[in-house]
Design a protein around this motif. Sequence first.
Motif, PDB file in Angstrom:
ATOM      1  N   VAL A 105      40.603  41.043  37.113  1.00  0.00           N
ATOM      2  CA  VAL A 105      41.208  39.977  38.204  1.00  0.00           C
ATOM      3  C   VAL A 105      42.245  40.907  38.831  1.00  0.00           C
ATOM      4  N   ALA A 106      43.124  41.354  37.860  1.00  0.00           N
ATOM      5  CA  ALA A 106      44.250  41.916  38.454  1.00  0.00           C
ATOM      6  C   ALA A 106      43.904  43.079  39.619  1.00  0.00           C
ATOM      7  N   ALA A 107      42.918  43.781  39.026  1.00  0.00           N
ATOM      8  CA  ALA A 107      42.602  44.958  40.028  1.00  0.00           C
ATOM      9  C   ALA A 107      42.113  44.124  41.416  1.00  0.00           C
ATOM     10  N   ARG A 108      41.327  43.270  41.154  1.00  0.00           N
ATOM     11  CA  ARG A 108      40.696  42.467  42.484  1.00  0.00           C
ATOM     12  C   ARG A 108      41.727  42.094  43.258  1.00  0.00           C
ATOM     13  N   VAL A 109      42.920  41.603  42.701  1.00  0.00           N
ATOM     14  CA  VAL A 109      43.814  40.841  43.524  1.00  0.00           C
ATOM     15  C   VAL A 109      44.435  41.948  44.323  1.00  0.00           C
ATOM     16  N   GLU A 110      44.572  43.351  43.928  1.00  0.00           N
ATOM     17  CA  GLU A 110      45.176  44.331  44.447  1.00  0.00           C
ATOM     18  C   GLU A 110      44.303  44.676  45.643  1.00  0.00           C
ATOM     19  N   HIS A 111      43.115  44.851  45.371  1.00  0.00           N
ATOM     20  CA  HIS A 111      41.974  45.402  46.117  1.00  0.00           C
ATOM     21  C   HIS A 111      41.898  44.589  47.164  1.00  0.00           C
ATOM     22  N   VAL A 112      41.787  43.039  46.931  1.00  0.00           N
ATOM     23  CA  VAL A 112      41.673  42.331  48.097  1.00  0.00           C
ATOM     24  C   VAL A 112      42.857  42.265  49.161  1.00  0.00           C
ATOM     25  N   GLY A 131      39.687  31.082  41.673  1.00  0.00           N
ATOM     26  CA  GLY A 131      40.413  30.433  42.793  1.00  0.00           C
ATOM     27  C   GLY A 131      41.714  31.134  43.193  1.00  0.00           C
ATOM     28  N   ILE A 132      42.443  31.922  42.189  1.00  0.00           N
ATOM     29  CA  ILE A 132      43.583  32.906  42.795  1.00  0.00           C
ATOM     30  C   ILE A 132      43.327  33.880  43.595  1.00  0.00           C
ATOM     31  N   VAL A 133      41.825  34.419  43.213  1.00  0.00           N
ATOM     32  CA  VAL A 133      41.292  35.562  44.050  1.00  0.00           C
ATOM     33  C   VAL A 133      41.088  35.102  45.434  1.00  0.00           C
ATOM     34  N   ALA A 134      40.662  33.742  45.657  1.00  0.00           N
ATOM     35  CA  ALA A 134      40.571  33.001  46.699  1.00  0.00           C
ATOM     36  C   ALA A 134      39.943  33.547  47.909  1.00  0.00           C
TER      37      ALA A 134
END
Length: 208
Positions: free
Chosen positions: A70-77, A120-123
């Motif tokens: 999820v950390a990687a995803r937040v950065e990617h988004v 929900g955080i990735v949103a």
Amino acid sequence: MAGRFIVLEGGEGAGKSTQARRLADWLAGRGTAALATREPGGAAGAERIRALLLDPAAPLTPLAQTLLHVAARVEHVAVTIRPALAAGIWVVCDRFMDSTRVYQGVAQGVDAAAIEALAGIVAIEPDLTVVLDVPLAVSRQRSAARRAQSGAAMDRYEAMDDAAHARIRDGFLARAAMAPGRYAVVDASAGLDAVFADLCEAVANRLR
Ligand code: T5A
């Protein structure tokens, strides 16, 4: 105009990376600017996290893997996906949040409610998810072929046993069955061109 967000999901060796690139080229050929990207990764920092996640020599609990994905995803988004969509560019992403729901949730037993809280955080959720579905034997054979081509070793997830990979396949099909309006399932055991034709048809039908 905002771009559309398309995700390809499925087990190992289903052809997601190959078809993501082809789909982005196909969209561009039809006058729709498109970007192919992948998870874990797709941004400089996220690619660093990817290396840790795939390394079978780095012990990580399933929950720690979840948080890193999820950390990687937040950065990617933040760095890649949202700016592209805001610029009207369509994004074709090889794996996204459903991979966490299925690999960490269904196969590794991480609490589903915790994963949904993180979603929900990735949103951001895809406009369309295409599940490329292959039987395990085909998946294993293609992963081995890819490793032979690249010289790569078996990663953390390829090393999971057949029972886990069966749960992963069923998990993606269950996600698709729950929301047929937002998913398409393509039989990816056919040849590359046949799979690509079915993928393009799904995209053209769903995202006119
Ligand atoms: N993961 C990921 C999680 O656990 N949680 C998460 O939240 C996320 C985002 C990523 C790993 O991380 C896990 C899942 C993954 O195990 P990865 O290397 O990116 O690691 O793993 P995959 O996404 O599975 O990548 P693969 O390369 O193994 O599979 P692809 O992308 O589905 O397949 P592709 O295109 O690389 O093709 C593999 C080989 O098969 C051939 C290709 O030419 C290639 O040699 N091929 C075909 N051959 C014949 N007919 C076809 N139709 C073919 N399609 C492909």
